[in-house]
Design a protein around this motif. Structure first.
Motif, PDB file in Angstrom:
ATOM      1  N   GLY A 156       8.598  -4.812   7.885  1.00 56.32           N
ATOM      2  CA  GLY A 156       9.163  -3.713   8.666  1.00 56.32           C
ATOM      3  C   GLY A 156       8.637  -2.355   8.245  1.00 56.32           C
ATOM      4  N   LYS A 157       8.553  -2.111   6.928  1.00 56.58           N
ATOM      5  CA  LYS A 157       8.086  -0.814   6.440  1.00 56.58           C
ATOM      6  C   LYS A 157       6.640  -0.565   6.849  1.00 56.58           C
ATOM      7  CE  LYS A 157      11.706   0.701   4.177  1.00 56.58           C
ATOM      8  NZ  LYS A 157      12.421   1.918   4.620  1.00 56.58           N
ATOM      9  N   GLN A 158       5.825  -1.593   6.804  1.00 54.83           N
ATOM     10  CA  GLN A 158       4.426  -1.409   7.169  1.00 54.83           C
ATOM     11  C   GLN A 158       4.261  -1.201   8.671  1.00 54.83           C
ATOM     12  OE1 GLN A 158       1.729  -4.268   5.492  1.00 54.83           O
ATOM     13  NE2 GLN A 158       2.341  -3.830   3.377  1.00 54.83           N
ATOM     14  N   ASN A 159       5.038  -1.931   9.475  1.00 60.02           N
ATOM     15  CA  ASN A 159       4.964  -1.727  10.923  1.00 60.02           C
ATOM     16  C   ASN A 159       5.462  -0.338  11.319  1.00 60.02           C
ATOM     17  OD1 ASN A 159       3.905  -4.266  11.423  1.00 60.02           O
ATOM     18  ND2 ASN A 159       5.905  -5.212  11.731  1.00 60.02           N
ATOM     19  N   ALA A 160       6.564   0.101  10.691  1.00 61.28           N
ATOM     20  CA  ALA A 160       7.088   1.438  10.979  1.00 61.28           C
ATOM     21  C   ALA A 160       6.091   2.510  10.565  1.00 61.28           C
ATOM     22  CB  ALA A 160       8.425   1.645  10.267  1.00 61.28           C
ATOM     23  N   ASP A 161       5.442   2.307   9.421  1.00 60.41           N
ATOM     24  CA  ASP A 161       4.450   3.282   8.956  1.00 60.41           C
ATOM     25  C   ASP A 161       3.259   3.335   9.895  1.00 60.41           C
ATOM     26  OD1 ASP A 161       3.495   5.101   6.761  1.00 60.41           O
ATOM     27  OD2 ASP A 161       1.883   3.615   6.720  1.00 60.41           O
ATOM     28  N   TYR A 220       0.846  -1.190   0.000  1.00 58.46           N
ATOM     29  CA  TYR A 220       0.000   0.000   0.000  1.00 58.46           C
ATOM     30  C   TYR A 220       0.881   1.239   0.000  1.00 58.46           C
ATOM     31  CZ  TYR A 220       0.961   0.579   5.028  1.00 58.46           C
ATOM     32  OH  TYR A 220       1.577   0.752   6.240  1.00 58.46           O
ATOM     33  N   THR A 221       0.299   2.362  -0.347  1.00 58.90           N
ATOM     34  CA  THR A 221       1.010   3.642  -0.357  1.00 58.90           C
ATOM     35  C   THR A 221       0.697   4.394   0.928  1.00 58.90           C
ATOM     36  OG1 THR A 221       0.906   3.773  -2.762  1.00 58.90           O
ATOM     37  CG2 THR A 221       1.355   5.823  -1.573  1.00 58.90           C
ATOM     38  N   SER A 222       1.743   4.793   1.646  1.00 60.48           N
ATOM     39  CA  SER A 222       1.578   5.466   2.931  1.00 60.48           C
ATOM     40  C   SER A 222       0.996   6.859   2.753  1.00 60.48           C
ATOM     41  CB  SER A 222       2.935   5.565   3.645  1.00 60.48           C
ATOM     42  OG  SER A 222       2.847   6.411   4.778  1.00 60.48           O
ATOM     43  N   THR A 223       0.097   7.215   3.651  1.00 58.72           N
ATOM     44  CA  THR A 223      -0.436   8.581   3.660  1.00 58.72           C
ATOM     45  C   THR A 223       0.539   9.561   4.301  1.00 58.72           C
ATOM     46  OG1 THR A 223      -1.525   8.150   5.783  1.00 58.72           O
ATOM     47  CG2 THR A 223      -2.808   7.744   3.781  1.00 58.72           C
ATOM     48  N   TYR A 224       1.587   9.005   4.936  1.00 64.54           N
ATOM     49  CA  TYR A 224       2.557   9.877   5.604  1.00 64.54           C
ATOM     50  C   TYR A 224       3.610  10.403   4.637  1.00 64.54           C
ATOM     51  CZ  TYR A 224       6.540  11.231   8.482  1.00 64.54           C
ATOM     52  OH  TYR A 224       7.602  11.915   9.025  1.00 64.54           O
ATOM     53  N   ASP A 225       4.204   9.511   3.831  1.00 61.17           N
ATOM     54  CA  ASP A 225       5.276   9.939   2.926  1.00 61.17           C
ATOM     55  C   ASP A 225       5.006   9.586   1.464  1.00 61.17           C
ATOM     56  OD1 ASP A 225       5.613   7.213   2.929  1.00 61.17           O
ATOM     57  OD2 ASP A 225       7.559   7.236   3.929  1.00 61.17           O
ATOM     58  N   ASN A 226       3.805   9.038   1.194  1.00 64.70           N
ATOM     59  CA  ASN A 226       3.408   8.698  -0.181  1.00 64.70           C
ATOM     60  C   ASN A 226       4.336   7.673  -0.838  1.00 64.70           C
ATOM     61  OD1 ASN A 226       1.137  10.474  -0.266  1.00 64.70           O
ATOM     62  ND2 ASN A 226       2.549  12.196  -0.551  1.00 64.70           N
ATOM     63  N   LYS A 227       4.950   6.823  -0.038  1.00 63.85           N
ATOM     64  CA  LYS A 227       5.802   5.768  -0.560  1.00 63.85           C
ATOM     65  C   LYS A 227       5.109   4.417  -0.405  1.00 63.85           C
ATOM     66  CE  LYS A 227      10.217   8.080   0.374  1.00 63.85           C
ATOM     67  NZ  LYS A 227      11.530   8.003   1.068  1.00 63.85           N
ATOM     68  N   VAL A 228       5.419   3.521  -1.337  1.00 59.22           N
ATOM     69  CA  VAL A 228       4.836   2.185  -1.301  1.00 59.22           C
ATOM     70  C   VAL A 228       5.544   1.366  -0.220  1.00 59.22           C
ATOM     71  CG1 VAL A 228       4.384   0.076  -2.591  1.00 59.22           C
ATOM     72  CG2 VAL A 228       4.228   2.305  -3.733  1.00 59.22           C
ATOM     73  N   LYS A 229       4.769   0.763   0.667  1.00 61.03           N
ATOM     74  CA  LYS A 229       5.307  -0.046   1.755  1.00 61.03           C
ATOM     75  C   LYS A 229       5.137  -1.522   1.395  1.00 61.03           C
ATOM     76  CE  LYS A 229       5.989   3.778   3.917  1.00 61.03           C
ATOM     77  NZ  LYS A 229       7.354   4.350   4.012  1.00 61.03           N
ATOM     78  N   LYS A 230       6.252  -2.204   1.170  1.00 62.75           N
ATOM     79  CA  LYS A 230       6.227  -3.564   0.633  1.00 62.75           C
ATOM     80  C   LYS A 230       6.627  -4.630   1.648  1.00 62.75           C
ATOM     81  CE  LYS A 230       7.678  -1.777  -3.887  1.00 62.75           C
ATOM     82  NZ  LYS A 230       8.681  -1.893  -4.979  1.00 62.75           N
ATOM     83  N   THR A 231       7.328  -4.262   2.709  1.00 65.20           N
ATOM     84  CA  THR A 231       7.874  -5.247   3.642  1.00 65.20           C
ATOM     85  C   THR A 231       7.162  -5.191   4.986  1.00 65.20           C
ATOM     86  OG1 THR A 231       9.553  -3.753   4.544  1.00 65.20           O
ATOM     87  CG2 THR A 231      10.135  -4.997   2.556  1.00 65.20           C
TER      88      THR A 231
END
Length: 691
Positions: free
Chosen positions: A634-639, A621-632
C-alpha cells in the motif's frame, strides 16, 4: 427518464485534478509538564479534520473494509503501555457500500493512551496512519505523520525493569489494521518487467496539460436547471396561476409601470434567494455526511415528503396563518418600493400552500454537501417563478393568450403530489440500510415506483378522481393531447422500471434506488472474464478485481504484460477501505460497454494504496516525496500515485502507454458510464496514434 422526477439532484462529480490533499492531521501531547517515575499519565492525540471530511476511528470490525486509525510509538525502556488506545466521543456511521457499522470523527477528534513512566529520561516518539474520506465528492485519502511530544520533567528513581533494548526499527504498536496470515505467507518476489523499453520502470508520467477540469460547475448548472423547472411547475398550480392576471392588473394604468414590474420580479427573486442564503449554513457539507449516515433525519425527511405529497393529493392543505398574510398585504398598500416589496412578499406567502412542498424539496435535496447549492436552487426556482409576472406586467395584452384557470391546475398539483411520495422513499431507503430492517429492498422500492407511475398514468387518463377535482374538467371525459402525452410518458417510464424487478441496473436511476446488493433475485449476474494474463498475477491469491476481470496488482508486472501484448495500461488506484471505489465498480464498471473495453482493450492493474502486506526488505525504498521508507504494498502504491501523478485521492483511474506516459486526463469519482466509456475510448485512440 430523470426529467420526470425533476426535483432529484445530480450528485457532485469528482475532480481528477492533480493535487495533494491533506485534510487531516494528528498532534500529540501529555496534558502535563511534570510527573514522577511510577506515575501513570495520559498521552493525548488530537485530530484536526478539514470541514466536509471525516476520519475512521476505532472499535469496529476491521475486516469490513474501512481503515481505522493506527498509532505507533517507538519502544523505549523509559515507559510501558497501560491498556489500549481509547477514542473519546466518536460517533457511529453505517457504511452503505461495505454494509457494516463503523465509527468516525468529524471536524475534530481525540484519542488517549495511558503509559506508566519507568525512567526519568522519558523518550516519546511515534507515527500515526489513518484514512480520511468525504461524501461531498467521493474522495478518500490515506494520511500519516510523525508524533512529537512536548518536554516532560520527570523526577524520582528509575524503576528496575527487565526491559530489552529495542532494535532501531522496532515499534510499539497501539492499534493497527491486521493483515491476514494467509496474505503475508503468500507474498511473492517482485517480478521484473519485460525488457522491451528499458530495465528501469519509473512509473506513469503525467503531462500537466492533461489535468482534468472540475465538473462542479456543471453540477451547479444542472441543479439550477432542475430548480428552474420546479419553478415553472409551481406556476401551474391552482394557488399561483390565477394570481398572474390579478397581480399584473395592479401595474397597468400606473405611471412608470415597467420599472415597478421589474422591481416586483426582482423582489420575488430576492426573497426566495435570501431564504436559500439563510439556510445555506444548515445545508452545508457537514449536513451531507449526517444525512448520508444517520437514520433520524432521513426518517424525518421521509415523513415530510409524505406529508407534502398527501397535501398535494388533497387530503389536507398546508397554509400559513392568515394573520401573517394579512399583515404583509396591509404593508403592500403603502406604495413605492416598500409597497412593491410587500406585494411580492404577499404573493410568496399566499402561494405557500402550493410552492412550500416544492421549495422544501429543493432545500432538502440541496443538503448534499455544497454551501452554495441552496442559494443556486432558490435563485433558479424564483427566477422561473418571477418571469411570468414581470413579462405580463410589461406586456398586459399577452394575458388574453393565457389558458383559463380550471381543473387542469389541480391535475398538475396531484401529479406533483405523487412524485413527492415517490421521492420520499429515497430517504426511507437510507434509514432502512443503516439499521438492516430489510423492509425496502431494491425490488420493493421499484415496485412502489411502478405502482405510483401507474396511478399517475391512470389519473391523467381520468380513470379516477381525487377530492380537489371539480368543475367542467370532471364532467368532460375527453382528454387533450398534452394530457395524453404526459400519460404516455408515465407509462413508458413504468415499462422502463419493470426489468429492474429482475436485476436490470436502471442506470438512469442508480443514485435514487437501493443498491443492487439488496436485490434478492438477480438474473443479470456478471459473467467471468475471458481475458488472458501474461503470467500468474502477483498477490492474486489475496487481491481481486470485480466482475470476474483478470488483471494485475503490481505495476511492474502489469506494465510488462501491457508491453508484451502491445496494449495500454489501465491503472486503478483503489483501496480496501475506499467506499466510492466500490460504488464506481458497482455502478460504472458493471456496464457491459465498460466491461468489454476493460477486458479487450487494456491490461488492468489495481493498485491498493492501503494494503498492509509487507514486502521483502530488498524491495524497500526511500520516497523522494517525504523521505520515508516504503515497506508495504500500500505504501509503495500510494507513493507512486503521489510522486508521479501529484494526487492522493481514490478512486483514481489512469491510462498509460508502453512508454509510461499518461495518455489522457486521469478520471476520478464520476458515475457517468458515458463519460467513463469516452475516457477509455480516448485512451485507446491516443495509444494507437503512438504505434
Amino acid at each position: 427518464m430523470r426529467f420526470i422526477i425533476f426535483v432529484v439532484l445530480l450528485l457532485s462529480s469528482f475532480s481528477g485534478s492533480a493535487q495533494i490533499l491533506q485534510p487531516a492531521k494528528i498532534t500529540a501531547g501529555t496534558g502535563t509538564t511534570q510527573a514522577k517515575v511510577g506515575d501513570v499519565i495520559d498521552l493525548i492525540f488530537k485530530a484536526q479534520i478539514d470541514q466536509n471530511w471525516y476520519i475512521y476511528s476505532l472499535g469496529f470490525d476491521e475486516d469490513c473494509g474501512p481503515i481505522p486509525i493506527s498509532i505507533t510509538l517507538d519502544k523505549h525502556p523509559s515507559f510501558e503501555l497501560v491498556g489500549g488506545v481509547v477514542a473519546i466521543n466518536d460517533e457511529a456511521k453505517h457504511d452503505k457500500i461495505f454494509d457494516c457499522d463503523v465509527r468516525i470523527f468529524k471536524v475534530s477528534g481525540e484519542f488517549r493512551q495511558k503509559i506508566k513512566i519507568l525512567s526519568k529520561d522519558l523518550v516519546l516518539k511515534g507515527i500515526y496512519e489513518g484514512q480520511v474520506c468525504t461524501e461531498v465528492d467521493g474522495k478518500c485519502v490515506l494520511f500519516d505523520g510523525d508524533l512529537a511530544f512536548g518536554k516532560i520533567s520527570v523526577t524520582g528513581e528509575d524503576k528496575k525493569q527487565d526491559v530489552q533494548k529495542p532494535k532501531a526499527e522496532e515499534k510499539s504498536v497501539i492499534n493497527t489494521t491486521p493483515v491476514t496470515e494467509d496474505a503475508i505467507d503468500t507474498v511473492k518476489s517482485v517480478i521484473e518487467p519485460a525488457k522491451v523499453y528499458s530495465d528501469k520502470v519509473t512509473g506513469p508520467v503525467l503531462d500537466e496539460a492533461l489535468i482534468q477540469q472540475s465538473a462542479q460547475q456543471q453540477s451547479y448548472w444542472l441543479f439550477f436547471a432542475l430548480a428552474f423547472v420546479a419553478g415553472l411547475a409551481a406556476l401551474l398550480t391552482p394557488c399561483v396561476f390565477p394570481m398572474i392576471p390579478m397581480t399584473v392588473s395592479f401595474f397597468t394604468g400606473q405611471g412608470n409601470s415597467k420599472f415597478k414590474a421589474l422591481m416586483y420580479g426582482f423582489f420575488i427573486i430576492a426573497i426566495y434567494t435570501l431564504i436559500g442564503a439563510a439556510l445555506a449554513p444548515l445545508m452545508g457539507p457537514e449536513t451531507a455526511n449526517h444525512l448520508s449516515t444517520e437514520w433520524i433525519p432521513n426518517l424525518i425527511f421521509f415523513a415530510v415528503f409524505i406529508v407534502f405529497g398527501l397535501s398535494f393529493l388533497g387530503l389536507f392543505e398546508i397554509t400559513l396563518p392568515s394573520s401573517v398574510v394579512n399583515a404583509a398585504d396591509r404593508q403592500a398598500d403603502k406604495g413605492g418600493l416598500v409597497g412593491i416589496f410587500f406585494m411580492a412578499f404577499t404573493i410568496v406567502l399566499v402561494s405557500f400552500s402550493c410552492t412550500g412542498p416544492i421549495v422544501g424539496s429543493i432545500l432538502v435535496s440541496s443538503a448534499g454537501g455544497e454551501f452554495i447549492k441552496p442559494i443556486v436552487g432558490m435563485f433558479g426556482f424564483s427566477l422561473a417563478f418571477a418571469i411570468p409576472f414581470t413579462l405580463f406586467a410589461f406586456f398586459p395584452s399577452w394575458l388574453s393568450s393565457l389558458p383559463k384557470s380550471g381543473g387542469w391546475l389541480n391535475s398538475v398539483k396531484v401529479v406533483l403530489g405523487f412524485l413527492e411520495i415517490a421521492l420520499a422513499f429515497k430517504f426511507l431507503s437510507i434509514a432502512d440500510q443503516a439499521f438492516h430492517w430489510g423492509i425496502l429492498d431494491r425490488e420493493i422500492n421499484i415496485a412502489i415506483w411502478i405502482v405510483i407511475g401507474l396511478l399517475i398514468g391512470a389519473y391523467l387518463m381520468k380513470w379516477f378522481l381525487l377530492p380537489g377535482d371539480t368543475g367542467k374538467d370532471v364532467e368532460e371525459k375527453r382528454i387533450g393531447i398534452p394530457r395524453l402525452s404526459m400519460a404516455m410518458i408515465t407509462f413508458i417510464f413504468v415499462v422502463y422500471l419493470i426489468p429492474g424487478m429482475w436485476g436490470a441496473p436502471l442506470k438512469a436511476l442508480a443514485g435514487y434506488l437501493p443498491p443492487l446488493y439488496t436485490h434478492d433475485f438477480n438474473l443479470l449476474a456478471a459473467s467471468a472474464s475471458t481475458t488472458e494474463t501474461c503470467d500468474e498475477p502477483q498477490y492474486g491469491d489475496f487481491l481481486h478485481l470485480p466482475h470476474g476481470l483478470n488483471g494485475y496488482f503490481d505495476y511492474k508486472q502489469a506494465l510488462a504484460c501491457a508491453r508484451q501484448q502491445s496494449k495500454p495500461l489501465f491503472i486503478d488506484f483503489t483501496g480496501h477501505g475506499c467506499t466510492n471505489c466500490r460504488e464506481m465498480e458497482a455502478v460504472v464498471w458493471s456496464d457491459p460497454q465498460v466491461l468489454e473495453r476493460l477486458q479487450n482493450d487494456y491490461v488492468v492493474v489495481a493498485l491498493y494504496v492501503d494494503d498492509k502486506t509487507e514486502l521483502p526488505e530488498s524491495a524497500w525504498y526511500t520516497s523522494t516525496y517525504d523521505n520515508k521508507v516504503k515497506k508495504t504494498i500500500g505504501k509503495q502504491n500510494a507513493d507512486l500515485q503521489i510522486t508521479n501523478l501529484k494526487n492522493n485521492a481514490q478512486p483514481f483511474y489512469v491510462l498509460v502507454g508502453n512508454d509510461e506516459k499518461v495518455l489522457v486526463a486521469p478520471y476520478g469519482y464520476d458515475k457517468s458510464v458515458e463519460g467513463f466509456v469516452k475516457f477509455l475510448d480516448e485512451g485507446k485512440k491516443r495509444f494507437a496514434e503512438k504505434l
